[in-house]
Scaffold this motif. Structure first.
Motif, PDB file in Angstrom:
ATOM      1  N   LEU A  29       3.121  -8.730   2.066  1.00  0.00           N
ATOM      2  CA  LEU A  29       2.397  -9.995   1.943  1.00  0.00           C
ATOM      3  C   LEU A  29       1.684 -10.094   0.604  1.00  0.00           C
ATOM      4  O   LEU A  29       1.467 -11.181   0.088  1.00  0.00           O
ATOM      5  N   CYS A  30       1.312  -8.943   0.061  1.00  0.00           N
ATOM      6  CA  CYS A  30       0.729  -8.894  -1.284  1.00  0.00           C
ATOM      7  C   CYS A  30       1.461  -7.806  -2.063  1.00  0.00           C
ATOM      8  O   CYS A  30       1.243  -6.620  -1.819  1.00  0.00           O
ATOM      9  N   PRO A  31       2.344  -8.199  -2.979  1.00  0.00           N
ATOM     10  CA  PRO A  31       3.123  -7.196  -3.714  1.00  0.00           C
ATOM     11  C   PRO A  31       2.275  -6.313  -4.636  1.00  0.00           C
ATOM     12  O   PRO A  31       2.764  -5.325  -5.150  1.00  0.00           O
ATOM     13  N   PHE A  32       1.007  -6.645  -4.793  1.00  0.00           N
ATOM     14  CA  PHE A  32       0.131  -5.870  -5.681  1.00  0.00           C
ATOM     15  C   PHE A  32      -0.659  -4.797  -4.929  1.00  0.00           C
ATOM     16  O   PHE A  32      -1.253  -3.925  -5.535  1.00  0.00           O
ATOM     17  N   ALA A  33      -0.675  -4.882  -3.601  1.00  0.00           N
ATOM     18  CA  ALA A  33      -1.523  -3.992  -2.799  1.00  0.00           C
ATOM     19  C   ALA A  33      -1.028  -2.555  -2.747  1.00  0.00           C
ATOM     20  O   ALA A  33      -1.827  -1.622  -2.709  1.00  0.00           O
ATOM     21  N   LYS A  34       0.274  -2.369  -2.734  1.00  0.00           N
ATOM     22  CA  LYS A  34       0.812  -1.023  -2.548  1.00  0.00           C
ATOM     23  C   LYS A  34       0.377  -0.068  -3.661  1.00  0.00           C
ATOM     24  O   LYS A  34      -0.037   1.064  -3.382  1.00  0.00           O
ATOM     25  N   ALA A  35       0.428  -0.515  -4.889  1.00  0.00           N
ATOM     26  CA  ALA A  35       0.092   0.364  -6.020  1.00  0.00           C
ATOM     27  C   ALA A  35      -1.352   0.850  -5.955  1.00  0.00           C
ATOM     28  O   ALA A  35      -1.610   2.045  -6.102  1.00  0.00           O
ATOM     29  N   VAL A  36      -2.301  -0.050  -5.697  1.00  0.00           N
ATOM     30  CA  VAL A  36      -3.706   0.380  -5.648  1.00  0.00           C
ATOM     31  C   VAL A  36      -3.969   1.233  -4.415  1.00  0.00           C
ATOM     32  O   VAL A  36      -4.808   2.133  -4.456  1.00  0.00           O
ATOM     33  N   HIS A  37      -3.230   0.976  -3.338  1.00  0.00           N
ATOM     34  CA  HIS A  37      -3.372   1.799  -2.130  1.00  0.00           C
ATOM     35  C   HIS A  37      -2.865   3.218  -2.401  1.00  0.00           C
ATOM     36  O   HIS A  37      -3.557   4.191  -2.099  1.00  0.00           O
ATOM     37  N   VAL A  38      -1.688   3.323  -2.962  1.00  0.00           N
ATOM     38  CA  VAL A  38      -1.082   4.634  -3.241  1.00  0.00           C
ATOM     39  C   VAL A  38      -1.948   5.442  -4.214  1.00  0.00           C
ATOM     40  O   VAL A  38      -2.105   6.651  -4.057  1.00  0.00           O
ATOM     41  N   ARG A  39      -2.537   4.764  -5.186  1.00  0.00           N
ATOM     42  CA  ARG A  39      -3.384   5.454  -6.180  1.00  0.00           C
ATOM     43  C   ARG A  39      -4.815   5.691  -5.678  1.00  0.00           C
ATOM     44  O   ARG A  39      -5.634   6.267  -6.395  1.00  0.00           O
ATOM     45  N   GLY A  40      -5.125   5.257  -4.463  1.00  0.00           N
ATOM     46  CA  GLY A  40      -6.465   5.467  -3.902  1.00  0.00           C
ATOM     47  C   GLY A  40      -7.546   4.666  -4.607  1.00  0.00           C
ATOM     48  O   GLY A  40      -8.690   5.103  -4.682  1.00  0.00           O
ATOM     49  N   GLN A  41      -7.204   3.483  -5.100  1.00  0.00           N
ATOM     50  CA  GLN A  41      -8.158   2.665  -5.859  1.00  0.00           C
ATOM     51  C   GLN A  41      -8.804   1.560  -5.032  1.00  0.00           C
ATOM     52  O   GLN A  41      -9.464   0.690  -5.577  1.00  0.00           O
ATOM     53  N   ILE A  42      -8.625   1.612  -3.727  1.00  0.00           N
ATOM     54  CA  ILE A  42      -9.262   0.629  -2.844  1.00  0.00           C
ATOM     55  C   ILE A  42     -10.505   1.272  -2.242  1.00  0.00           C
ATOM     56  O   ILE A  42     -10.434   2.345  -1.649  1.00  0.00           O
ATOM     57  N   GLU A  73     -10.475   4.243 -11.196  1.00  0.00           N
ATOM     58  CA  GLU A  73     -11.101   4.906 -10.053  1.00  0.00           C
ATOM     59  C   GLU A  73     -11.212   3.959  -8.846  1.00  0.00           C
ATOM     60  O   GLU A  73     -10.933   4.326  -7.722  1.00  0.00           O
ATOM     61  N   ARG A  74     -11.659   2.736  -9.099  1.00  0.00           N
ATOM     62  CA  ARG A  74     -11.855   1.734  -8.043  1.00  0.00           C
ATOM     63  C   ARG A  74     -11.450   0.384  -8.596  1.00  0.00           C
ATOM     64  O   ARG A  74     -12.144  -0.201  -9.413  1.00  0.00           O
ATOM     65  N   ASP A  75     -10.313  -0.105  -8.109  1.00  0.00           N
ATOM     66  CA  ASP A  75      -9.802  -1.365  -8.636  1.00  0.00           C
ATOM     67  C   ASP A  75     -10.195  -2.564  -7.788  1.00  0.00           C
ATOM     68  O   ASP A  75     -10.237  -3.683  -8.273  1.00  0.00           O
ATOM     69  N   THR A  76     -10.485  -2.323  -6.526  1.00  0.00           N
ATOM     70  CA  THR A  76     -10.772  -3.413  -5.609  1.00  0.00           C
ATOM     71  C   THR A  76     -11.631  -2.899  -4.454  1.00  0.00           C
ATOM     72  O   THR A  76     -11.647  -1.698  -4.190  1.00  0.00           O
ATOM     73  N   THR A  77     -12.319  -3.809  -3.786  1.00  0.00           N
ATOM     74  CA  THR A  77     -13.194  -3.440  -2.666  1.00  0.00           C
ATOM     75  C   THR A  77     -12.955  -4.358  -1.482  1.00  0.00           C
ATOM     76  O   THR A  77     -12.866  -5.576  -1.641  1.00  0.00           O
ATOM     77  N   LEU A  78     -12.871  -3.760  -0.312  1.00  0.00           N
ATOM     78  CA  LEU A  78     -12.832  -4.508   0.948  1.00  0.00           C
ATOM     79  C   LEU A  78     -14.147  -4.252   1.677  1.00  0.00           C
ATOM     80  O   LEU A  78     -14.450  -3.113   2.024  1.00  0.00           O
ATOM     81  N   LEU A  79     -14.926  -5.301   1.869  1.00  0.00           N
ATOM     82  CA  LEU A  79     -16.174  -5.218   2.627  1.00  0.00           C
ATOM     83  C   LEU A  79     -15.909  -5.795   4.011  1.00  0.00           C
ATOM     84  O   LEU A  79     -15.657  -6.992   4.168  1.00  0.00           O
TER      85      LEU A  79
END
Length: 191
Positions: A29-42, A73-79
């Motif tokens: 659903l978001c083609p950009f999410a996998k990369a930051v997830h795999v790299r632990g940047q969420i 280190e941290r590209d995005t945040t989910l609150l």
């Protein structure tokens, strides 16, 4: 209105990560999410309170923390706010206030705010329209994204405007039963 029994932090984190992996990444659903997830940047944060009173302050705190971190280190945040704003219209109003507050705090042009809710409903759509699931998460969730990262992702994905249409097609093919089978609602329940 808040749930009768508070959702524990660990459960909120587990449910949200399952949703991200199975729905957002699993259905692409978001083609950009996998990369930051795999790299632990969420970065995942949970606002535990039943009252929304401190949620804006928590969001601003997360915005400052995100801005102060290196994107590597941290590209995005989910609150995640599992115990408050269970009514979608209240959450929608809150999101509008949060965007204004972030802009007043100087994050305009630096951070974007996206929102997800278990009862998300597009304007003009019926409540049971499967396409609403593109923005449905197990709990009310505020997503802080770096403008710079969004711009890079859009440049790397030449047809970014086609994502929404592709998501609608994916969900229509999947249908309600397929969505329920993903087990991406609260506590693994169908949403």
């Amino acid at each position: 209105m808040s749930p009768t029994k508070p959702v524990p932090v660990e459960q909120a984190l587990k449910d949200t990560q399952r949703w991200l992996e199975r729905a957002v990444i699993g259905l692409n659903l978001c083609p950009f999410a996998k990369a930051v997830h795999v790299r632990g940047q969420i970065h995942y944060a949970v606002y535990e309170e039943a009252e929304e009173g401190g949620l804006l302050d928590a969001l601003l705190g997360e915005a400052h923390a995100l801005a102060d971190c290196d994107a590597a280190e941290r590209d995005t945040t989910l609150l995640i706010a599992p115990n408050t704003l269970t009514d979608f219209l209240d959450f929608n109003d809150f999101t509008a206030r949060a965007e204004r507050r972030l802009a007043r705090a100087g994050f305009d042009g630096q951070l974007q705010l996206a929102s997800f809710h278990p009862c998300f409903q597009f304007a003009g759509a019926e409540i049971d329209d499967i396409t609403n699931a593109t923005n449905r998460a197990p709990y009310p969730t505020l997503h802080l994204l770096r403008e710079e990262s969004v711009s890079r992702a859009v440049e790397a994905f030449p047809e970014a405007e086609a994502i929404f249409g592709r998501n609608i097609e994916t969900l229509e093919r999947l249908g309600h039963e397929g969505w329920a089978a993903l087990g991406v609602g609260p506590h693994g329940a169908a949403s």
